[in-house]
Scaffold this motif. Sequence first.
Motif, PDB file in Angstrom:
ATOM      1  N   LEU A  76     -34.001 -50.095  26.994  1.00 15.23           N
ATOM      2  CA  LEU A  76     -34.365 -49.762  27.990  1.00 15.23           C
ATOM      3  C   LEU A  76     -33.090 -48.392  29.159  1.00 15.23           C
ATOM      4  CD1 LEU A  76     -33.336 -53.989  28.002  1.00 15.23           C
ATOM      5  CD2 LEU A  76     -35.352 -52.906  29.034  1.00 15.23           C
ATOM      6  N   LYS A  77     -32.124 -48.664  28.633  1.00 12.66           N
ATOM      7  CA  LYS A  77     -31.110 -47.203  29.287  1.00 12.66           C
ATOM      8  C   LYS A  77     -31.917 -46.133  29.217  1.00 12.66           C
ATOM      9  CE  LYS A  77     -26.554 -49.793  29.151  1.00 12.66           C
ATOM     10  NZ  LYS A  77     -26.821 -50.490  30.168  1.00 12.66           N
ATOM     11  N   THR A  78     -32.240 -45.450  28.511  1.00 16.13           N
ATOM     12  CA  THR A  78     -32.733 -44.739  28.357  1.00 16.13           C
ATOM     13  C   THR A  78     -34.364 -44.041  28.778  1.00 16.13           C
ATOM     14  OG1 THR A  78     -33.468 -44.202  25.717  1.00 16.13           O
ATOM     15  CG2 THR A  78     -31.257 -43.350  26.433  1.00 16.13           C
ATOM     16  N   GLY A  79     -35.355 -45.392  28.194  1.00 17.78           N
ATOM     17  CA  GLY A  79     -36.569 -45.152  28.843  1.00 17.78           C
ATOM     18  C   GLY A  79     -37.760 -44.606  27.284  1.00 17.78           C
ATOM     19  N   VAL A  80     -36.859 -44.480  26.238  1.00 19.49           N
ATOM     20  CA  VAL A  80     -37.286 -43.964  25.176  1.00 19.49           C
ATOM     21  C   VAL A  80     -37.428 -44.918  24.991  1.00 19.49           C
ATOM     22  CG1 VAL A  80     -36.886 -42.439  23.137  1.00 19.49           C
ATOM     23  CG2 VAL A  80     -36.052 -41.607  25.614  1.00 19.49           C
ATOM     24  N   TYR A  81     -38.481 -45.295  24.128  1.00 23.15           N
ATOM     25  CA  TYR A  81     -38.652 -46.683  22.667  1.00 23.15           C
ATOM     26  C   TYR A  81     -39.322 -46.103  21.958  1.00 23.15           C
ATOM     27  CZ  TYR A  81     -38.364 -49.917  26.944  1.00 23.15           C
ATOM     28  OH  TYR A  81     -37.542 -50.243  28.582  1.00 23.15           O
ATOM     29  N   HIS A  82     -39.789 -44.889  21.567  1.00 27.11           N
ATOM     30  CA  HIS A  82     -40.705 -44.374  20.431  1.00 27.11           C
ATOM     31  C   HIS A  82     -40.278 -43.138  20.394  1.00 27.11           C
ATOM     32  CE1 HIS A  82     -42.538 -47.809  19.018  1.00 27.11           C
ATOM     33  NE2 HIS A  82     -43.043 -48.261  20.528  1.00 27.11           N
ATOM     34  N   LYS A  83     -40.020 -42.434  18.918  1.00 27.08           N
ATOM     35  CA  LYS A  83     -39.255 -40.802  18.645  1.00 27.08           C
ATOM     36  C   LYS A  83     -40.545 -40.809  17.765  1.00 27.08           C
ATOM     37  CE  LYS A  83     -36.104 -37.101  17.777  1.00 27.08           C
ATOM     38  NZ  LYS A  83     -35.076 -36.751  17.551  1.00 27.08           N
ATOM     39  N   MET A  84     -41.670 -39.529  17.979  1.00 25.87           N
ATOM     40  CA  MET A  84     -42.974 -39.626  17.135  1.00 25.87           C
ATOM     41  C   MET A  84     -41.609 -38.372  15.851  1.00 25.87           C
ATOM     42  SD  MET A  84     -44.340 -41.342  18.864  1.00 25.87           S
ATOM     43  CE  MET A  84     -45.823 -40.721  18.082  1.00 25.87           C
ATOM     44  N   VAL A  85     -42.653 -38.254  15.041  1.00 28.10           N
ATOM     45  CA  VAL A  85     -42.039 -37.072  13.924  1.00 28.10           C
ATOM     46  C   VAL A  85     -42.229 -36.257  14.312  1.00 28.10           C
ATOM     47  CG1 VAL A  85     -42.374 -36.977  11.492  1.00 28.10           C
ATOM     48  CG2 VAL A  85     -42.305 -39.093  11.911  1.00 28.10           C
ATOM     49  N   ASN A  86     -42.656 -35.658  15.106  1.00 31.49           N
ATOM     50  CA  ASN A  86     -43.184 -34.564  15.965  1.00 31.49           C
ATOM     51  C   ASN A  86     -41.894 -33.843  17.054  1.00 31.49           C
ATOM     52  OD1 ASN A  86     -43.543 -35.302  17.738  1.00 31.49           O
ATOM     53  ND2 ASN A  86     -45.888 -33.774  17.396  1.00 31.49           N
TER      54      ASN A  86
ATOM     55  N   GLU B 119     -36.043 -38.198  29.154  1.00 31.07           N
ATOM     56  CA  GLU B 119     -34.977 -39.763  27.849  1.00 31.07           C
ATOM     57  C   GLU B 119     -33.546 -38.545  29.109  1.00 31.07           C
ATOM     58  OE1 GLU B 119     -32.516 -39.249  23.941  1.00 31.07           O
ATOM     59  OE2 GLU B 119     -34.022 -38.058  24.129  1.00 31.07           O
ATOM     60  N   GLN B 120     -33.052 -40.281  29.133  1.00 32.17           N
ATOM     61  CA  GLN B 120     -31.920 -40.549  29.478  1.00 32.17           C
ATOM     62  C   GLN B 120     -30.557 -40.652  28.266  1.00 32.17           C
ATOM     63  OE1 GLN B 120     -31.525 -40.350  33.209  1.00 32.17           O
ATOM     64  NE2 GLN B 120     -33.288 -39.954  32.937  1.00 32.17           N
ATOM     65  N   ILE B 121     -29.757 -39.086  28.656  1.00 32.12           N
ATOM     66  CA  ILE B 121     -28.836 -40.021  27.475  1.00 32.12           C
ATOM     67  C   ILE B 121     -28.289 -41.288  27.450  1.00 32.12           C
ATOM     68  CG2 ILE B 121     -26.124 -38.983  26.818  1.00 32.12           C
ATOM     69  CD1 ILE B 121     -29.073 -36.672  26.992  1.00 32.12           C
ATOM     70  N   PHE B 122     -27.693 -41.694  26.450  1.00 30.05           N
ATOM     71  CA  PHE B 122     -26.635 -42.766  26.103  1.00 30.05           C
ATOM     72  C   PHE B 122     -25.758 -42.810  24.754  1.00 30.05           C
ATOM     73  CE2 PHE B 122     -26.733 -46.863  23.762  1.00 30.05           C
ATOM     74  CZ  PHE B 122     -26.468 -48.009  24.605  1.00 30.05           C
ATOM     75  N   ASP B 123     -24.292 -43.014  25.920  1.00 31.37           N
ATOM     76  CA  ASP B 123     -23.830 -43.040  25.227  1.00 31.37           C
ATOM     77  C   ASP B 123     -23.476 -44.146  24.049  1.00 31.37           C
ATOM     78  OD1 ASP B 123     -21.034 -42.394  23.451  1.00 31.37           O
ATOM     79  OD2 ASP B 123     -20.223 -42.371  25.485  1.00 31.37           O
ATOM     80  N   TYR B 124     -23.361 -44.308  23.434  1.00 31.06           N
ATOM     81  CA  TYR B 124     -23.332 -45.397  22.230  1.00 31.06           C
ATOM     82  C   TYR B 124     -21.388 -46.389  21.794  1.00 31.06           C
ATOM     83  CZ  TYR B 124     -27.860 -44.470  20.477  1.00 31.06           C
ATOM     84  OH  TYR B 124     -28.758 -44.060  20.163  1.00 31.06           O
ATOM     85  N   GLN B 125     -20.628 -44.702  21.983  1.00 28.27           N
ATOM     86  CA  GLN B 125     -19.923 -45.236  22.137  1.00 28.27           C
ATOM     87  C   GLN B 125     -18.966 -46.410  23.324  1.00 28.27           C
ATOM     88  OE1 GLN B 125     -17.803 -45.600  19.474  1.00 28.27           O
ATOM     89  NE2 GLN B 125     -19.367 -45.044  18.546  1.00 28.27           N
ATOM     90  N   SER B 126     -19.769 -46.160  24.340  1.00 29.36           N
ATOM     91  CA  SER B 126     -19.585 -46.397  25.978  1.00 29.36           C
ATOM     92  C   SER B 126     -20.661 -48.395  26.347  1.00 29.36           C
ATOM     93  CB  SER B 126     -20.234 -46.047  26.992  1.00 29.36           C
ATOM     94  OG  SER B 126     -21.658 -45.930  26.697  1.00 29.36           O
ATOM     95  N   LEU B 127     -21.123 -48.826  25.146  1.00 30.28           N
ATOM     96  CA  LEU B 127     -21.839 -50.098  24.671  1.00 30.28           C
ATOM     97  C   LEU B 127     -21.289 -50.932  24.861  1.00 30.28           C
ATOM     98  CD1 LEU B 127     -24.719 -51.842  24.048  1.00 30.28           C
ATOM     99  CD2 LEU B 127     -24.379 -51.261  21.571  1.00 30.28           C
ATOM    100  N   ASP B 128     -20.386 -52.051  25.559  1.00 27.42           N
ATOM    101  CA  ASP B 128     -19.558 -52.718  25.479  1.00 27.42           C
ATOM    102  C   ASP B 128     -20.347 -53.745  25.000  1.00 27.42           C
ATOM    103  OD1 ASP B 128     -20.998 -54.764  28.453  1.00 27.42           O
ATOM    104  OD2 ASP B 128     -21.531 -52.722  28.531  1.00 27.42           O
ATOM    105  N   LEU B 129     -19.107 -55.270  24.930  1.00 23.57           N
ATOM    106  CA  LEU B 129     -19.572 -56.702  24.075  1.00 23.57           C
ATOM    107  C   LEU B 129     -20.149 -57.498  25.154  1.00 23.57           C
ATOM    108  CD1 LEU B 129     -18.886 -57.084  21.532  1.00 23.57           C
ATOM    109  CD2 LEU B 129     -17.094 -58.176  22.492  1.00 23.57           C
TER     110      LEU B 129
END
Length: 173
Positions: A47-57, A69-79
């Motif tokens: 939802l935040k990055t717009g990336v739903y699937h990444k192909m093998v290629n 793709e928008q950058i998503f910092d996993y460490q900023s994922l709030d509870l």
Amino acid sequence: LLLESRDWNEQLALRAIKFLMSTQKKCFIRLIRSDSVAQAVSRIRALKTGVYHKMVNGDLKLGKGFTQEQIFDYQSLDLPTFLDELQKLYRENIRLNRLLEGFSDLVEINYEKFVEHPAPYLNLVFRAHGLEEQGSFDCKPKTAKIIGQNEMLRIKENLRLQLDSLGLKNEGY
């Protein structure tokens, strides 16, 4: 896919299930995620990055309204965001279970196991549809993991630390 979409519409889902039950289809197939934490994180990321699937290629399948793709910092994922998404998944699952009650031709497949070893599950689908099994055939995935196992472990640890800081027990991780 319809039933697991973000735009949950119970009436539309019910009509779709009734339609499927009235056709000559042999069964209804449902993929179930056993790791609801990973599913919630994956949905938040999509939802935040717009990336739903990444192909093998390396190609990316972007959602509507995204051109890159928008950058998503996993460490900023709030509870609170995580718990809200987890609660949405739980409610959707309850509604879907109610819709599928009494549906005898239901085949449930574990998503994580299917991704790791698709052949036996594909043969299960073939059998459920009255088709001949294909034995052990070579299945190569078209999509790649967006979140690696080590990264997911770090995300779960970060969420656990947030729970601990609030004095909450995390029994489900």
